[in-house]
Write an enzyme that holds these catalytic residues in place. Structure first.
Site, PDB file in Angstrom:
ATOM      1  N   HIS A   1      -4.640  -1.173  -0.685  1.00 56.21           N
ATOM      2  CA  HIS A   1      -4.711  -2.633  -0.760  1.00 56.21           C
ATOM      3  C   HIS A   1      -6.092  -3.041  -1.265  1.00 56.21           C
ATOM      4  O   HIS A   1      -7.116  -2.708  -0.662  1.00 56.21           O
ATOM      5  CB  HIS A   1      -4.420  -3.260   0.607  1.00 56.21           C
ATOM      6  CG  HIS A   1      -2.985  -3.115   0.992  1.00 56.21           C
ATOM      7  ND1 HIS A   1      -2.577  -2.811   2.267  1.00 56.21           N
ATOM      8  CD2 HIS A   1      -1.852  -3.222   0.242  1.00 56.21           C
ATOM      9  CE1 HIS A   1      -1.246  -2.757   2.288  1.00 56.21           C
ATOM     10  NE2 HIS A   1      -0.789  -2.994   1.062  1.00 56.21           N
ATOM     11  N   ALA A   2      -6.073  -3.780  -2.376  1.00 60.20           N
ATOM     12  CA  ALA A   2      -7.304  -4.022  -3.126  1.00 60.20           C
ATOM     13  C   ALA A   2      -8.408  -4.685  -2.301  1.00 60.20           C
ATOM     14  O   ALA A   2      -9.582  -4.334  -2.421  1.00 60.20           O
ATOM     15  CB  ALA A   2      -6.963  -4.886  -4.339  1.00 60.20           C
TER      16      ALA A   2
ATOM     17  N   ARG B   1      -4.306  -8.341  -3.058  1.00 57.64           N
ATOM     18  CA  ARG B   1      -3.832  -7.208  -2.245  1.00 57.64           C
ATOM     19  C   ARG B   1      -3.091  -6.143  -3.065  1.00 57.64           C
ATOM     20  O   ARG B   1      -3.233  -4.947  -2.852  1.00 57.64           O
ATOM     21  CB  ARG B   1      -2.894  -7.782  -1.177  1.00 57.64           C
ATOM     22  CG  ARG B   1      -2.032  -6.758  -0.423  1.00 57.64           C
ATOM     23  CD  ARG B   1      -1.132  -7.505   0.553  1.00 57.64           C
ATOM     24  NE  ARG B   1      -0.094  -6.660   1.110  1.00 57.64           N
ATOM     25  CZ  ARG B   1      -0.170  -6.037   2.277  1.00 57.64           C
ATOM     26  NH1 ARG B   1      -1.253  -6.134   3.011  1.00 57.64           N
ATOM     27  NH2 ARG B   1       0.830  -5.294   2.729  1.00 57.64           N
TER      28      ARG B   1
ATOM     29  N   GLU C   1      -9.192  -4.622   0.796  1.00 56.94           N
ATOM     30  CA  GLU C   1      -9.667  -3.978   2.019  1.00 56.94           C
ATOM     31  C   GLU C   1     -10.858  -3.084   1.679  1.00 56.94           C
ATOM     32  O   GLU C   1     -10.784  -1.857   1.725  1.00 56.94           O
ATOM     33  CB  GLU C   1      -8.489  -3.232   2.670  1.00 56.94           C
ATOM     34  CG  GLU C   1      -7.384  -4.205   3.075  1.00 56.94           C
ATOM     35  CD  GLU C   1      -6.031  -3.565   3.381  1.00 56.94           C
ATOM     36  OE1 GLU C   1      -5.950  -2.324   3.454  1.00 56.94           O
ATOM     37  OE2 GLU C   1      -5.042  -4.324   3.553  1.00 56.94           O
TER      38      GLU C   1
ATOM     39  N   GLU D   1      -6.144   1.460  10.402  1.00 61.66           N
ATOM     40  CA  GLU D   1      -6.589   0.091  10.105  1.00 61.66           C
ATOM     41  C   GLU D   1      -7.999  -0.054  10.670  1.00 61.66           C
ATOM     42  O   GLU D   1      -8.196  -0.132  11.885  1.00 61.66           O
ATOM     43  CB  GLU D   1      -5.654  -0.949  10.752  1.00 61.66           C
ATOM     44  CG  GLU D   1      -4.227  -0.921  10.252  1.00 61.66           C
ATOM     45  CD  GLU D   1      -4.026  -1.637   8.919  1.00 61.66           C
ATOM     46  OE1 GLU D   1      -5.013  -2.144   8.341  1.00 61.66           O
ATOM     47  OE2 GLU D   1      -2.875  -1.668   8.458  1.00 61.66           O
TER      48      GLU D   1
ATOM     49  N   HIS E   1      -6.930   1.661   5.738  1.00 59.86           N
ATOM     50  CA  HIS E   1      -6.695   0.253   5.426  1.00 59.86           C
ATOM     51  C   HIS E   1      -7.610  -0.588   6.318  1.00 59.86           C
ATOM     52  O   HIS E   1      -8.361  -0.070   7.130  1.00 59.86           O
ATOM     53  CB  HIS E   1      -5.233  -0.124   5.749  1.00 59.86           C
ATOM     54  CG  HIS E   1      -4.219   0.425   4.799  1.00 59.86           C
ATOM     55  ND1 HIS E   1      -3.490  -0.365   3.950  1.00 59.86           N
ATOM     56  CD2 HIS E   1      -3.784   1.692   4.580  1.00 59.86           C
ATOM     57  CE1 HIS E   1      -2.667   0.377   3.239  1.00 59.86           C
ATOM     58  NE2 HIS E   1      -2.813   1.642   3.608  1.00 59.86           N
ATOM     59  N   SER E   2      -7.511  -1.898   6.174  1.00 57.87           N
ATOM     60  CA  SER E   2      -8.117  -2.796   7.148  1.00 57.87           C
ATOM     61  C   SER E   2      -7.267  -4.060   7.202  1.00 57.87           C
ATOM     62  O   SER E   2      -6.518  -4.312   6.255  1.00 57.87           O
ATOM     63  CB  SER E   2      -9.565  -3.145   6.766  1.00 57.87           C
ATOM     64  OG  SER E   2      -9.624  -4.053   5.680  1.00 57.87           O
TER      65      SER E   2
ATOM     66  N   ASN F   1       1.986  -0.318  -0.952  1.00 58.93           N
ATOM     67  CA  ASN F   1       2.417   0.196   0.355  1.00 58.93           C
ATOM     68  C   ASN F   1       3.822  -0.269   0.736  1.00 58.93           C
ATOM     69  O   ASN F   1       4.209  -0.213   1.903  1.00 58.93           O
ATOM     70  CB  ASN F   1       1.415  -0.188   1.446  1.00 58.93           C
ATOM     71  CG  ASN F   1       1.256   0.916   2.480  1.00 58.93           C
ATOM     72  OD1 ASN F   1       1.452   2.094   2.172  1.00 58.93           O
ATOM     73  ND2 ASN F   1       0.934   0.535   3.706  1.00 58.93           N
TER      74      ASN F   1
HETATM   75  O1  0X9 Z   1       1.314  -3.761   6.031  1.00 55.72           O
HETATM   76  C1  0X9 Z   1       0.725  -2.762   5.631  1.00 55.72           C
HETATM   77  O2  0X9 Z   1       0.962  -2.225   4.539  1.00 55.72           O
HETATM   78  C2  0X9 Z   1      -0.342  -2.131   6.526  1.00 55.72           C
HETATM   79  N1  0X9 Z   1      -1.181  -3.146   7.096  1.00 55.72           N
HETATM   80  S1  0X9 Z   1      -2.221  -3.956   6.151  1.00 55.72           S
HETATM   81  O3  0X9 Z   1      -2.804  -5.021   6.940  1.00 55.72           O
HETATM   82  N2  0X9 Z   1      -3.426  -3.010   5.731  1.00 55.72           N
HETATM   83  O4  0X9 Z   1      -1.540  -4.426   4.998  1.00 55.72           O
HETATM   84  C3  0X9 Z   1       0.331  -1.346   7.629  1.00 55.72           C
HETATM   85  C4  0X9 Z   1       1.217  -0.230   7.144  1.00 55.72           C
HETATM   86  C5  0X9 Z   1       1.827   0.573   8.238  1.00 55.72           C
HETATM   87  N3  0X9 Z   1       2.742   1.547   7.749  1.00 55.72           N
HETATM   88  C6  0X9 Z   1       4.029   1.269   7.409  1.00 55.72           C
HETATM   89  N4  0X9 Z   1       4.587   0.151   7.690  1.00 55.72           N
HETATM   90  N5  0X9 Z   1       4.713   2.232   6.845  1.00 55.72           N
HETATM   91 ZN    ZN Z   2      -3.722  -2.442   3.846  1.00 54.57          ZN
END
Ligand code: 0X9
Ligand code: ZN
Length: 565
Positions: A328-329, A383, A331, A528, A454-455, A401
């Protein structure tokens, strides 16, 4: 039966046809069998789901498809202790994700008519400032229909972070970040409506709160709505642009020169551009050719290298670990942390512990280089990746993601190109996710761990993310996660929550962690990083060192377990 169809049946039964068949399964139905256990409400009480999906799981397909135009926020917080019996948990979207999936009419505690008229008056007073938004109906025709989006007109004001290439840097002056108390029924539904009208966007949150970005021109209206509905909130960031301006002060020319003379520009006192990160990786490969190498495993949509750095002394008995960052860009703390790990291992390899030396390390610090650069040049809060949508090109980007090919297209992954969680047209439609997966599959390494940084929020998340089920070895993942969290806390004081991502956050399919786990990589975690919402994505540079340092302690704890059990 024709011989070809017998062959297809046999191939399908033996799993040879793999992913395409997996993706036709109803959410909650597992393939291969015994790959999941139900999400325990109390981790000690979980019972192994013996292969057969329940009837209710098998009938959940339509509901999930209908509700799949969702944002990250939409899937927010499942309150673990409030979960009903396991079988219901995995099939009832309403109970899983109140923000996005609750039908409009269920917002019984808020005066919808008033909200609507407030919003309409705001929209009416706003002249259209950009090209018209991409027709939301257009994509639903090719994917599937979302009744809520269909009945709502597109709001003709610029979407936060959605500008065409020619436009200038996105200005967040006067925009604020609020932490909303979401304990009361109906609050998440109000946020969803505001978000769909592009007045707010979601940053993060947990089971009892949501962090939202409120557009400067919506503050008055949203304040009025929240007041009327008795929705409690704190203003966390008063002026987002001010924070952005202060976040990453440039180094002085003297400092820059000093770093240049050293051979690379990375400092961990600043968030660096991709050029500096890649330059640093090349510098290490050149300086330590006997145990460090780099490889471009592919190109991003805009043609940037997807650069992997390998640290290995080549022993055949080594374990293998893959670590990535920057999916995610926005973060930024993620690539900063991953490059910090690289620096520690590279510069001190001889003195490192055997756990570190007896490992083949593979680091991809920036999975999404186009998005990362875009956050530096144009929109700090971008993102997704930067691939334009096929339609009007107003909404671009795919959430990498949500694009991985395990359970792609299930819960928490949008079919709407304008959504922050747009999953793309197919699994692995994106060069970035595909290159990562191809590399892991073809590298020949037997990876013991896949860690993706991630964050924000301070969570250690293990699979599954696609739904409220956990893998059969989830107790190991939970226990090891807690050991990592302990090491982090003992080192830097930050408290991390440990759990499955669907249970602790929200169901979201197509994540890299799920895909890695499905490849048989035992320790697959999404980390995270800090913080828990004070600064969110705009984490000041003074945090880089402490966050990376405590994260390294967590990584060392994991490596101890990988090598010694
Ligand atoms: O939503 C996401 O992709 C991740 N959180 S973020 O705030 N960095 O965007 C969590 C991903 C957890 N993993 C999966 N859902 N597979
Ligand atoms: Zn993320």
């Amino acid at each position: 039966m024709e011989s070809w169809s017998v062959l297809v049946v046999l191939l399908a039964a033996s799993g040879v046809l793999g992913t395409p068949f997996i993706n036709k399964l109803a959410p909650g139905q597992e393939f291969p069998a015994k790959n999941s256990v139900r999400q325990p409400s109390n981790i000690e009480d979980a019972s192994i789901d013996q292969a057969q999906p329940s009837a209710s799981e098998l009938t959940s397909t339509l509901t999930d498809a209908e509700s799949s135009i969702v944002d990250k926020v939409d899937e927010t917080p499942v309150k673990p202790e409030a979960e009903p019996a396991a079988a219901e948990v995995s099939i009832k979207p309403d109970s899983v994700n109140p923000i996005e999936e609750t039908p409009e009419k269920s917002d019984s505690n808020v005066s919808e008519a008033c909200i609507k008229s407030d919003l309409e008056s705001l929209v009416a007073t706003e002249p259209a400032k950009t090209e018209p938004q991409e027709s939301e109906a257009a994509h639903t025709e090719t994917d599937h229909v979302d009744p809520v989006i269909d009945e709502e007109p597109a709001v003709l004001i610029p979407k936060i972070g959605d500008l065409s290439k020619k436009e200038v840097k996105v200005d967040y002056s006067g925009a604020q970040v609020w932490k909303i108390n979401t304990n009361r029924t109906g609050v998440r539904a109000v946020i969803t409506r505001l978000r769909r009208r592009n007045l707010v966007s979601t940053w993060g949150g947990d089971h009892s709160s949501a962090d939202i970005l409120v557009r400067h021109d919506a503050i008055e209206n949203v304040t009025r709505i929240f007041k009327r509905e008795n929705i409690l909130y704190d203003v966390i960031i008063e002026d987002l642009q001010k924070r952005i301006d202060e976040e990453n002060p440039p180094l002085s020319p003297e400092e820059l020169e000093l770093h240049d003379r050293r051979g690379h520009r990375m400092t961990w006192k600043q968030y660096h551009r991709l050029e500096d990160i890649h330059g640093f990786m090349e510098y290490l490969a050149k300086t330590y050719p006997t145990f460090i190498s780099t490889k471009s495993i592919g190109k991003s949509h805009e043609g940037r290298d997807l650069k992997v750095l390998r640290i290995s002394d080549g022993k055949l008995t080594n374990k293998a670990v893959f670590i990535d960052g920057g999916i995610h860009a926005r973060e930024w703390i993620s690539p900063a942390t991953v490059t910090y790990f690289i620096n520690q291992f590279a510069e001190n390899f001889d003195e490192e512990s055997d756990d570190i030396k007896n490992t083949d390390w593979h680091f991809l610090p920036v999975v999404n280089p186009d998005g990362y650069e875009y956050t530096h040049t144009t929109d700090r809060l971008w993102r997704k990746n930067r691939k334009p949508s096929n339609l009007a090109r107003v909404c671009s980007g795919i959430d990498l993601n949500r694009n991985f090919g395990y359970r792609w297209g299930g819960k928490g992954a949008s079919s709407n190109p304008c959504s922050e969680t747009f999953r793309g047209r197919n699994a692995f439609s994106e060069p970035e996710s595909k290159a990562l997966a191809d590399f892991i599959k073809s590298s020949g390494a037997n990876f013991s761990a896949y860690l993706t940084y991630h964050s924000y929020g301070q969570y250690l998340l293990y699979p599954w993310g696609y739904d409220n089920v956990v893998p059969p070895d989830y107790k190991d993942l939970d226990e090891v996660g807690k050991t990592i969290a302990k090491a982090i806390e003992e080192t830097g004081g930050s408290k991390y929550s440990v759990g499955s991502s669907s249970g602790l956050l929200y169901p979201a399919s197509g994540g890299s962690d799920d895909w890695a786990k499905a490849q048989g990589i035992k320790y697959s975690y999404t980390v995270e990083l800090s913080d828990t919402g004070r600064y969110g994505f705009i984490l000041p540079t003074s945090y880089i060192d402490p966050v990376a340092k405590e994260s390294l302690a967590g990584l060392r704890a994991l490596m101890k377990i990988i090598h010694h059990g």
